[in-house]
Design a protein around this motif. Structure first.
Motif, PDB file in Angstrom:
ATOM      1  N   LYS A   1       0.835  -1.196   0.000  1.00 55.51           N
ATOM      2  CA  LYS A   1       0.000   0.000   0.000  1.00 55.51           C
ATOM      3  C   LYS A   1       0.869   1.245   0.000  1.00 55.51           C
ATOM      4  O   LYS A   1       2.007   1.217   0.447  1.00 55.51           O
ATOM      5  CB  LYS A   1      -0.921  -0.013   1.205  1.00 55.51           C
TER       6      LYS A   1
ATOM      7  N   ASP B   1      -7.396   2.163   5.174  1.00 55.50           N
ATOM      8  CA  ASP B   1      -6.924   0.840   4.766  1.00 55.50           C
ATOM      9  C   ASP B   1      -5.421   0.864   4.480  1.00 55.50           C
ATOM     10  O   ASP B   1      -4.984   0.537   3.372  1.00 55.50           O
ATOM     11  CB  ASP B   1      -7.702   0.366   3.537  1.00 55.50           C
ATOM     12  N   ALA B   2      -4.651   1.302   5.475  1.00 56.59           N
ATOM     13  CA  ALA B   2      -3.185   1.315   5.373  1.00 56.59           C
ATOM     14  C   ALA B   2      -2.636   1.300   6.792  1.00 56.59           C
ATOM     15  O   ALA B   2      -3.280   1.798   7.726  1.00 56.59           O
ATOM     16  CB  ALA B   2      -2.697   2.554   4.627  1.00 56.59           C
ATOM     17  N   SER B   3      -1.439   0.756   6.954  1.00 58.31           N
ATOM     18  CA  SER B   3      -0.828   0.709   8.284  1.00 58.31           C
ATOM     19  C   SER B   3      -0.409   2.108   8.716  1.00 58.31           C
ATOM     20  O   SER B   3      -0.224   3.008   7.891  1.00 58.31           O
ATOM     21  CB  SER B   3       0.387  -0.210   8.278  1.00 58.31           C
ATOM     22  N   LYS B   4      -0.223   2.284  10.010  1.00 67.95           N
ATOM     23  CA  LYS B   4       0.230   3.581  10.518  1.00 67.95           C
ATOM     24  C   LYS B   4       1.637   3.900  10.031  1.00 67.95           C
ATOM     25  O   LYS B   4       1.990   5.060   9.872  1.00 67.95           O
ATOM     26  CB  LYS B   4       0.121   3.625  12.033  1.00 67.95           C
ATOM     27  N   GLY B   5       2.443   2.865   9.738  1.00 62.26           N
ATOM     28  CA  GLY B   5       3.773   3.080   9.167  1.00 62.26           C
ATOM     29  C   GLY B   5       3.692   3.667   7.769  1.00 62.26           C
ATOM     30  O   GLY B   5       4.444   4.577   7.416  1.00 62.26           O
ATOM     31  N   VAL B   6       2.782   3.160   6.952  1.00 64.34           N
ATOM     32  CA  VAL B   6       2.587   3.682   5.596  1.00 64.34           C
ATOM     33  C   VAL B   6       2.052   5.113   5.665  1.00 64.34           C
ATOM     34  O   VAL B   6       2.499   5.993   4.930  1.00 64.34           O
ATOM     35  CB  VAL B   6       1.627   2.770   4.786  1.00 64.34           C
TER      36      VAL B   6
ATOM     37  N   SER C   1       2.442   7.273   8.168  1.00 62.38           N
ATOM     38  CA  SER C   1       3.530   8.129   8.665  1.00 62.38           C
ATOM     39  C   SER C   1       4.500   8.494   7.548  1.00 62.38           C
ATOM     40  O   SER C   1       4.884   9.657   7.404  1.00 62.38           O
ATOM     41  CB  SER C   1       4.287   7.422   9.799  1.00 62.38           C
TER      42      SER C   1
ATOM     43  N   THR D   1       1.968   7.770  15.192  1.00 66.10           N
ATOM     44  CA  THR D   1       1.778   6.984  16.415  1.00 66.10           C
ATOM     45  C   THR D   1       2.293   7.698  17.660  1.00 66.10           C
ATOM     46  O   THR D   1       2.009   7.272  18.768  1.00 66.10           O
ATOM     47  CB  THR D   1       2.485   5.620  16.318  1.00 66.10           C
TER      48      THR D   1
END
Length: 158
Positions: free
Chosen positions: A34, A79-84, A86, A94
């Motif tokens: 993503k 629909d994406a991780s917090k890393g993506v 950020s 975070t």
């Protein structure tokens, strides 16, 4: 003559249609890679939740002096991780950010004043894409992330 120590088994290879259907299904289930696109600033805004308040009758000065730790805010159901997220917006969504809440307002004689402080945010808007069969597909549009950058004040009197 037989071969010793060799085991063989025959298995029919899946048809091309079966293989393609399986890869499409796994890409949709697994979500794939993503990324964020169309990331742009949407300016600043004031939060809706009071983080500090002072009130009293005049003639007096209302004063707020405080430090707060405030988290970033995100749109619901991204629909994406917090890393993506950020990496896409340019700050760690975070981690909390420390802001100084400091302000004063004079209340005139005969009036009652209230000074409320709210978190001030800098926002970014973006779309989410997923890699599906070597093609980037937009799956969400107009999502937002907000970073706390300071304070907004609102004064009322009666």
């Amino acid at each position: 003559m037989g071969l010793l120590g060799v085991t063989t088994s025959a298995q029919a290879a899946p048809s091309t249609e079966q293989a393609n259907a399986a890869s499409v299904k796994s890409a949709k289930i697994g979500g794939g890679f993503k990324r964020l696109t169309n990331v742009h600033s949407i300016g600043t805004s004031c939060g809706k939740k009071v983080i500090a308040s002072a009130s009293g009758p005049g003639k007096m000065t209302l004063r707020i002096d405080d430090n707060r730790s405030v988290s970033s805010t995100l749109s619901k159901h991204i629909d994406a991780s917090k890393g993506v997220i950020s990496a896409g917006v340019g700050w760690d969504v975070t981690k909390s950010h420390s802001i100084t809440v400091s302000g004063a307002k004079d209340v005139p004689r005969g009036k009652y004043g209230t000074l409320n402080a709210y978190t001030k945010y800098a926002g970014k808007k973006f779309d989410v894409q997923v890699l599906d069969l070597n093609t980037w597909v937009t799956v969400q549009k107009g999502k937002k992330a907000n970073k706390p950058i300071g304070v907004c004040f609102k004064y009322t009197q009666r």
